[in-house]
Design an enzyme around this catalytic site. Structure first.
Site, PDB file in Angstrom:
ATOM      1  N   SER A  85      54.732 -19.005 -50.617  1.00  0.00           N
ATOM      2  CA  SER A  85      56.271 -18.115 -51.189  1.00  0.00           C
ATOM      3  C   SER A  85      56.987 -19.091 -50.785  1.00  0.00           C
ATOM      4  CB  SER A  85      56.470 -17.083 -51.413  1.00  0.00           C
ATOM      5  OG  SER A  85      56.422 -17.102 -52.722  1.00  0.00           O
ATOM      6  N   ASP A 111      51.108 -11.015 -57.680  1.00  0.00           N
ATOM      7  CA  ASP A 111      49.877 -12.143 -57.286  1.00  0.00           C
ATOM      8  C   ASP A 111      48.698 -11.283 -57.202  1.00  0.00           C
ATOM      9  OD1 ASP A 111      52.041 -13.838 -58.325  1.00  0.00           O
ATOM     10  OD2 ASP A 111      52.509 -13.979 -56.260  1.00  0.00           O
TER      11      ASP A 111
HETATM   12  C1  S3P Z   1      57.312 -16.302 -56.552  1.00  0.00           C
HETATM   13  C2  S3P Z   1      57.981 -14.919 -56.344  1.00  0.00           C
HETATM   14  C3  S3P Z   1      56.404 -14.199 -58.064  1.00  0.00           C
HETATM   15  C4  S3P Z   1      55.014 -14.358 -57.609  1.00  0.00           C
HETATM   16  C5  S3P Z   1      55.075 -15.995 -57.303  1.00  0.00           C
HETATM   17  C6  S3P Z   1      55.710 -16.483 -56.555  1.00  0.00           C
HETATM   18  C7  S3P Z   1      58.700 -15.970 -55.117  1.00  0.00           C
HETATM   19  O1  S3P Z   1      57.046 -14.178 -58.955  1.00  0.00           O
HETATM   20  O2  S3P Z   1      54.415 -13.975 -58.733  1.00  0.00           O
HETATM   21  O3  S3P Z   1      53.853 -16.465 -57.792  1.00  0.00           O
HETATM   22  O4  S3P Z   1      58.253 -17.048 -54.371  1.00  0.00           O
HETATM   23  O5  S3P Z   1      59.261 -16.196 -55.656  1.00  0.00           O
HETATM   24  P1  S3P Z   1      57.777 -13.669 -59.532  1.00  0.00           P
HETATM   25  O6  S3P Z   1      59.467 -13.725 -59.165  1.00  0.00           O
HETATM   26  O7  S3P Z   1      58.471 -14.825 -61.206  1.00  0.00           O
HETATM   27  O8  S3P Z   1      58.112 -12.214 -60.154  1.00  0.00           O
END
Ligand code: S3P
Length: 430
Positions: free
Chosen positions: A22, A314
């Protein structure tokens, strides 16, 4: 490609996980919107993060990949080139949604497309706020599926309350807000991961946060230097393996410990897990990070609420796995969002763990798991989803007999080398 797992009689040792996915996406995208040259150390090797670099290059951003660091020469807000063809986001929802926000500041039309999985995922969640800001943003169908066409330009600031808890949606709106007239505000249901806010501040942008309400003042980010800590969501697989396999003690080092990412640890503590966390608090330039020691031991069932699900989204498949060895009934509620991930993670988790003998039921918004049960090896499928593949590999270490995980190649999406790292911990103890 399939991977085979034999039962383990204990995992031990230390493991360092690759850079956070992220944070890597955000560092590259905000670096691309900045003026000057940004240096990012420990940029994730995940296939998803390579997609972000490819997309940014197609927008005219210069990116040099060196030893352990990347250098990004930013184009400034609104400065991307008009892309020649569709921008390939691969399997990465974060790439598509965050780049859509970044593109909102640029007057050229661009088309974002994905692989078979990503082209089935919902994009209305970013189309709606970006359209409110004045972006021409269109999906390929009524249901809001990619390819997604984005043409930005002059934007108005908005105050937006997303209908789902999503750091990707929040980030897309904040990035678009860099080029808007006025202060853009996002009011979340729960405060989701805040890496975008932290990097924008590091880049000199005014961002204020009060609980779930975040505002950004428009401006052009300045280039920055950032070191990406280890990915907590990758560390979670080793933590789960250590808790599950009797006789284990594993330390994961250099892990990001941003409190908006570590709800999983709080849930594990409630299950009675033996964990020791040592770390530093962090500052503007560094996110909190540290080491996590996890040791096997008895676990208790818990109820996981919708807010807790949102903050550990996650890691929910791992919670389900751990619940198979916990005493009592674990209930996971309010997890419908898991059906919108790289695969339907509720049905993939239930199918995989049921095949291994778990007592696990699917509900419309979650799962109910009875424990403890002894898992047995089986042939199971990743369903094209990196987190399902890795969770089932961990399950294989705790099961009797051999477990075969089909579609193991999908682990490249977030953690190339995961299987090797897991077997190094086994070899150290066997
Ligand atoms: C993420 C946010 C999450 C997560 C994804 C990575 C991010 O998704 O599930 O693996 O880097 O902002 P959502 O924003 O759809 O919840």
């Amino acid at each position: 490609m399939e991977a085979r797992f034999a039962p383990s009689n204990g995992l031990s040792g230390r493991v360092t996980v690759p850079g956070d996915k992220s944070i890597s996406h955000r560092a590259a995208i905000i670096g691309a919107l900045a003026e000057g040259t940004t240096a990012v150390g420990g940029y994730s090797q995940a296939a998803d993060c390579a997609n972000t670099l490819e997309v940014l290059r197609a927008l005219g951003v210069r990116i040099e990949v060196g030893d352990g660091a990347i250098r990004i020469t930013g184009r400034g807000v609104g400065g991307f080139d008009a892309p020649v063809g569709p921008l390939p986001c691969g399997n990465s929802g974060t790439t598509m949604r965050l780049v859509a926000g970044a593109l909102a500041t640029s007057p050229n039309a661009a088309v974002l497309t994905g692989d078979e999985s990503l082209n089935k995922r919902p994009m209305r969640r970013v189309i709606e706020p970006l359209t409110m800001m004045g972006v021409k943003c269109q999906a390929s169908d009524e249901a809001g599926h990619p390819p997604l066409t984005v043409r930005g330009g002059t934007l108005e600031a908005i105050t937006y309350a997303p209908p789902v808890a999503s750091a990707q949606v929040k980030s897309a709106v904040l990035l678009a807000g860099l080029g808007a007239r006025g202060v853009t505000t996002v009011r979340e249901m729960v405060p989701t991961r805040d890496h975008t806010e932290r990097i924008l501040r590091l880049a000199g942008i005014q961002v204020s946060s009060a609980g779930p309400v975040v505002s950004v003042t428009p401006g052009v980010p300045s280039a920055f230097d950032l070191r990406v800590p280890g990915d907590f969501s990758s560390a979670a697989f080793f933590i789960a393996a250590a808790l599950l396999v009797p006789g284990s003690a594993v330390t994961v080092t250099g892990v990001g410990l941003n409190p908006t990412r570590t709800e999983f640890l709080r849930l594990l503590e409630r299950m009675g897990a033996r964990l020791e966390v040592t770390g530093s608090e962090g500052d503007v330039a560094h996110e909190p990070s540290g080491d996590i020691l996890a040791e096997s031991g008895p676990l208790e069932a818990i109820d996981v609420s919708p807010d807790e699900v949102a903050l550990s989204i996650d890691e929910v498949t791992l919670l389900a796995l751990l619940a198979t060895s916990a005493r009592g009934t674990t209930t996971i509620r309010g997890a419908r969002e898991l059906r919108n991930k790289e695969s339907d993670r509720i049905s993939g988790t239930v199918a995989g763990l049921s095949a291994m003998g778990a007592k696990i039921e699917e509900t419309p918004t979650g799962m109910v798991i009875e424990g403890p049960v002894e898992l047995r090896g089986a042939r199971v499928g990743s369903r094209g989803d990196h987190r399902i593949a890795m969770m089932l590999g961990v399950a294989g270490l705790a099961a009797s007999g051999e477990t075969i995980v089909e579609g193991w190649e999908w682990t490249q999406i977030s953690y190339p080398g995961f299987g090797e790292a897991l077997s190094r911990l086994r070899k150290a103890s066997q």
